[in-house]
Design an enzyme around this catalytic site. Structure first.
Site, PDB file in Angstrom:
ATOM      1  N   THR A 190     -22.906 -33.823  21.099  1.00 41.19           N
ATOM      2  CA  THR A 190     -24.136 -33.555  21.850  1.00 41.19           C
ATOM      3  C   THR A 190     -24.126 -32.149  22.428  1.00 41.19           C
ATOM      4  O   THR A 190     -23.053 -31.575  22.673  1.00 41.19           O
ATOM      5  CB  THR A 190     -24.281 -34.579  22.994  1.00 41.19           C
ATOM      6  OG1 THR A 190     -25.359 -34.197  23.848  1.00 41.19           O
ATOM      7  CG2 THR A 190     -23.018 -34.647  23.839  1.00 41.19           C
ATOM      8  N   ASP A 191     -25.306 -31.603  22.683  1.00 41.93           N
ATOM      9  CA  ASP A 191     -25.388 -30.301  23.342  1.00 41.93           C
ATOM     10  C   ASP A 191     -24.964 -30.378  24.805  1.00 41.93           C
ATOM     11  O   ASP A 191     -24.687 -29.352  25.435  1.00 41.93           O
ATOM     12  CB  ASP A 191     -26.799 -29.726  23.239  1.00 41.93           C
ATOM     13  CG  ASP A 191     -27.892 -30.639  23.767  1.00 41.93           C
ATOM     14  OD1 ASP A 191     -27.576 -31.759  24.239  1.00 41.93           O
ATOM     15  OD2 ASP A 191     -29.070 -30.252  23.706  1.00 41.93           O
ATOM     16  N   GLU A 192     -24.857 -31.602  25.347  1.00 42.45           N
ATOM     17  CA  GLU A 192     -24.525 -31.748  26.761  1.00 42.45           C
ATOM     18  C   GLU A 192     -23.091 -31.329  27.088  1.00 42.45           C
ATOM     19  O   GLU A 192     -22.759 -31.149  28.258  1.00 42.45           O
ATOM     20  CB  GLU A 192     -24.788 -33.191  27.202  1.00 42.45           C
ATOM     21  CG  GLU A 192     -26.262 -33.535  27.148  1.00 42.45           C
ATOM     22  CD  GLU A 192     -26.548 -34.964  27.557  1.00 42.45           C
ATOM     23  OE1 GLU A 192     -26.256 -35.325  28.709  1.00 42.45           O
ATOM     24  OE2 GLU A 192     -27.083 -35.722  26.733  1.00 42.45           O
ATOM     25  N   ARG A 224     -38.655 -45.247  27.600  1.00 41.92           N
ATOM     26  CA  ARG A 224     -38.883 -45.898  28.892  1.00 41.92           C
ATOM     27  C   ARG A 224     -40.312 -45.649  29.361  1.00 41.92           C
ATOM     28  O   ARG A 224     -40.988 -46.567  29.841  1.00 41.92           O
ATOM     29  CB  ARG A 224     -37.899 -45.390  29.944  1.00 41.92           C
ATOM     30  CG  ARG A 224     -38.044 -46.150  31.266  1.00 41.92           C
ATOM     31  CD  ARG A 224     -37.231 -45.575  32.398  1.00 41.92           C
ATOM     32  NE  ARG A 224     -37.447 -46.359  33.622  1.00 41.92           N
ATOM     33  CZ  ARG A 224     -37.219 -45.911  34.845  1.00 41.92           C
ATOM     34  NH1 ARG A 224     -36.741 -44.691  35.038  1.00 41.92           N
ATOM     35  NH2 ARG A 224     -37.465 -46.684  35.895  1.00 41.92           N
ATOM     36  N   GLN A 225     -40.779 -44.420  29.234  1.00 44.01           N
ATOM     37  CA  GLN A 225     -42.138 -44.113  29.701  1.00 44.01           C
ATOM     38  C   GLN A 225     -43.182 -44.810  28.837  1.00 44.01           C
ATOM     39  O   GLN A 225     -44.175 -45.352  29.349  1.00 44.01           O
ATOM     40  CB  GLN A 225     -42.366 -42.600  29.688  1.00 44.01           C
ATOM     41  CG  GLN A 225     -41.274 -41.762  30.350  1.00 44.01           C
ATOM     42  CD  GLN A 225     -40.827 -42.273  31.705  1.00 44.01           C
ATOM     43  OE1 GLN A 225     -41.611 -42.802  32.484  1.00 44.01           O
ATOM     44  NE2 GLN A 225     -39.529 -42.127  31.988  1.00 44.01           N
ATOM     45  N   LYS A 247     -17.441 -36.772  25.826  1.00 37.30           N
ATOM     46  CA  LYS A 247     -17.833 -36.244  24.518  1.00 37.30           C
ATOM     47  C   LYS A 247     -17.145 -34.903  24.255  1.00 37.30           C
ATOM     48  O   LYS A 247     -16.718 -34.635  23.126  1.00 37.30           O
ATOM     49  CB  LYS A 247     -19.357 -36.093  24.430  1.00 37.30           C
ATOM     50  CG  LYS A 247     -20.110 -37.396  24.325  1.00 37.30           C
ATOM     51  CD  LYS A 247     -19.717 -38.202  23.093  1.00 37.30           C
ATOM     52  CE  LYS A 247     -20.149 -37.541  21.794  1.00 37.30           C
ATOM     53  NZ  LYS A 247     -19.815 -38.382  20.610  1.00 37.30           N
ATOM     54  N   TYR A 261     -20.147 -38.840  31.066  1.00 34.20           N
ATOM     55  CA  TYR A 261     -20.534 -38.951  29.654  1.00 34.20           C
ATOM     56  C   TYR A 261     -20.227 -37.675  28.891  1.00 34.20           C
ATOM     57  O   TYR A 261     -19.507 -37.688  27.887  1.00 34.20           O
ATOM     58  CB  TYR A 261     -22.020 -39.296  29.524  1.00 34.20           C
ATOM     59  CG  TYR A 261     -22.590 -38.957  28.167  1.00 34.20           C
ATOM     60  CD1 TYR A 261     -22.052 -39.523  27.017  1.00 34.20           C
ATOM     61  CD2 TYR A 261     -23.649 -38.049  28.021  1.00 34.20           C
ATOM     62  CE1 TYR A 261     -22.559 -39.199  25.754  1.00 34.20           C
ATOM     63  CE2 TYR A 261     -24.154 -37.736  26.779  1.00 34.20           C
ATOM     64  CZ  TYR A 261     -23.605 -38.304  25.648  1.00 34.20           C
ATOM     65  OH  TYR A 261     -24.093 -37.983  24.407  1.00 34.20           O
ATOM     66  N   THR A 281     -22.816 -53.555  21.437  1.00 36.55           N
ATOM     67  CA  THR A 281     -23.051 -53.582  22.876  1.00 36.55           C
ATOM     68  C   THR A 281     -24.557 -53.639  23.096  1.00 36.55           C
ATOM     69  O   THR A 281     -25.329 -53.764  22.130  1.00 36.55           O
ATOM     70  CB  THR A 281     -22.480 -52.329  23.550  1.00 36.55           C
ATOM     71  OG1 THR A 281     -23.156 -51.172  23.011  1.00 36.55           O
ATOM     72  CG2 THR A 281     -20.981 -52.197  23.285  1.00 36.55           C
ATOM     73  N   ASP A 286     -33.823 -37.798  41.979  1.00 34.39           N
ATOM     74  CA  ASP A 286     -33.208 -37.173  40.819  1.00 34.39           C
ATOM     75  C   ASP A 286     -31.826 -37.745  40.552  1.00 34.39           C
ATOM     76  O   ASP A 286     -31.188 -38.336  41.425  1.00 34.39           O
ATOM     77  CB  ASP A 286     -33.102 -35.657  41.034  1.00 34.39           C
ATOM     78  CG  ASP A 286     -33.141 -34.881  39.737  1.00 34.39           C
ATOM     79  OD1 ASP A 286     -33.046 -35.508  38.673  1.00 34.39           O
ATOM     80  OD2 ASP A 286     -33.267 -33.643  39.807  1.00 34.39           O
TER      81      ASP A 286
END
Length: 343
Positions: free
Chosen positions: A123-125, A202-203, A163, A159, A38, A281
């Site tokens: 993930t920790d998310e 990105r930054q 997960k 997301y 992808t 945000d």
């Protein structure tokens, strides 16, 4: 001893770095990379790897026939493949449900069928978020609640909820069907080959492109950063020495808020630390992540090597600076998507 392994999503950011880690450190291992390619998967991420040890199979983990054929001939599966960008999941959750839940089910069914060792990358998310810490400037030296393998699941986005669902499927298959599996939940990775839609690249690429960097909200959201090579070494440790049925959290005490990270990037790249724009945000933006990796360190003796965040960030900036041909073609597309959302 593992001689042949499958790495799903091995042409993506963390997956390709794991492939490179194994190839560089374990010459006895051959790898099949199963990747759908992808937008987040890239053949270029595997350039330079020995073709006699790394074979790319372009395919979908939801393809039962393909997965069955590949798994029947391997010693282990390391499952990195996932839809993983929170903003994208808020716009369209469907691909996340298909890949992260259905795809995982296909893989664990095949591993169960052939009694193949399985390691699940998470993930920790999945744990939601934590309160902000007053001692954050000490960068992890003070006290503060952190995630452990016993923390309750409280996912905030499509997301992270998919997960979490995949983690629970693996746990159920371990208990109900004897799947030989382990799970790891890692904090935010950074390093080479990360897609430029993600925060740090990105930054960096904004600055390299003459675009002002963008900061969500006040930038006080905290992430626990780990250099991707340390994630890879931890996964290999768990795969080869971890206890079946266990969950291990991977982190290197790298808590920093987004504002601090962005301003550090600007300083390293010779720009004023305030040369960025604040944008709206993200909905449901988690406040803070923090990983307690004590279990991994004590039980398996793992230690991170890249603990100097500024040094790791400099290395990452140098990589994107030297590999503009890797990311430049997609830059305008990525920024136009963010612009449509006012970000």
């Amino acid at each position: 001893m593992l001689k042949n392994i499958i790495v799903t999503g091995g042409a993506g950011f963390v997956g390709s770095n794991f492939v490179r880690y194994v190839i560089n450190n374990h010459p006895e291992v051959n790898i099949i990379v199963l990747d759908k390619l992808t937008y987040a998967g890239n053949r270029a991420n595997l350039v330079g790897l020995p073709q006699n040890r790394v074979r790319l199979v372009v395919g979908d983990i939801c393809n039962k026939e393909l997965v069955d054929k590949l798994v029947s001939k391997t010693d282990a599966v390391v499952h990195y493949a996932a839809e993983s960008h929170n903003d994208n999941s808020l716009l369209n959750p469907d691909p996340f449900i298909q890949t992260n839940i259905v795809g995982t089910t296909v893989l664990i069914n095949a591993c169960r069928k052939y009694n193949v060792r399985y390691h699940h990358i998470s993930t920790d998310e999945v744990y939601g978020d934590l309160p902000l810490r007053k001692d954050l400037p000490e960068h992890g030296k003070g006290k503060g609640e952190k995630f452990t393998s016993d923390s309750p699941y409280r996912p905030s986005s499509p997301y992270s909820s998919t997960k979490a669902s995949s983690d629970l499927l693996v746990r159920a298959w371990i208990r109900s069907f004897g799947l030989r599996a382990t799970i790891s939940n890692c904090s935010n990775n950074y390093g080479p080959f990360q897609h430029i839609e993600k925060f740090i690249p990105r930054q960096i690429t904004n600055i390299l492109s003459g675009i002002r960097p963008k900061l969500y909200g006040t930038g006080k959201n905290v992430r626990d950063w780990i250099y991707t090579d340390d994630h890879s070494s931890a996964v290999w440790k768990i795969l080869t020495e971890g206890k079946i049925g266990e969950t291990y959290l991977i982190g290197s005490d790298g808590e920093r808020d987004n504002k601090e990270v962005l301003e550090l990037i600007l300083r390293i790249m010779g720009k004023p630390s305030n040369a960025y724009d604040q944008v709206k945000d993200r909905p449901g933006h988690d406040l803070r992540y923090g990983i307690d990796a004590t279990k991994l360190r004590k039980e398996l003796g793992w230690r991170p090597k890249h603990t100097d965040f500024k040094l790791g960030l400099k290395s990452t900036i140098n990589w994107y600076t030297e590999h503009e041909n890797w990311w430049s073609a997609e830059k305008d597309i990525v920024e136009s998507k963010y612009a449509k959302n006012g970000q």
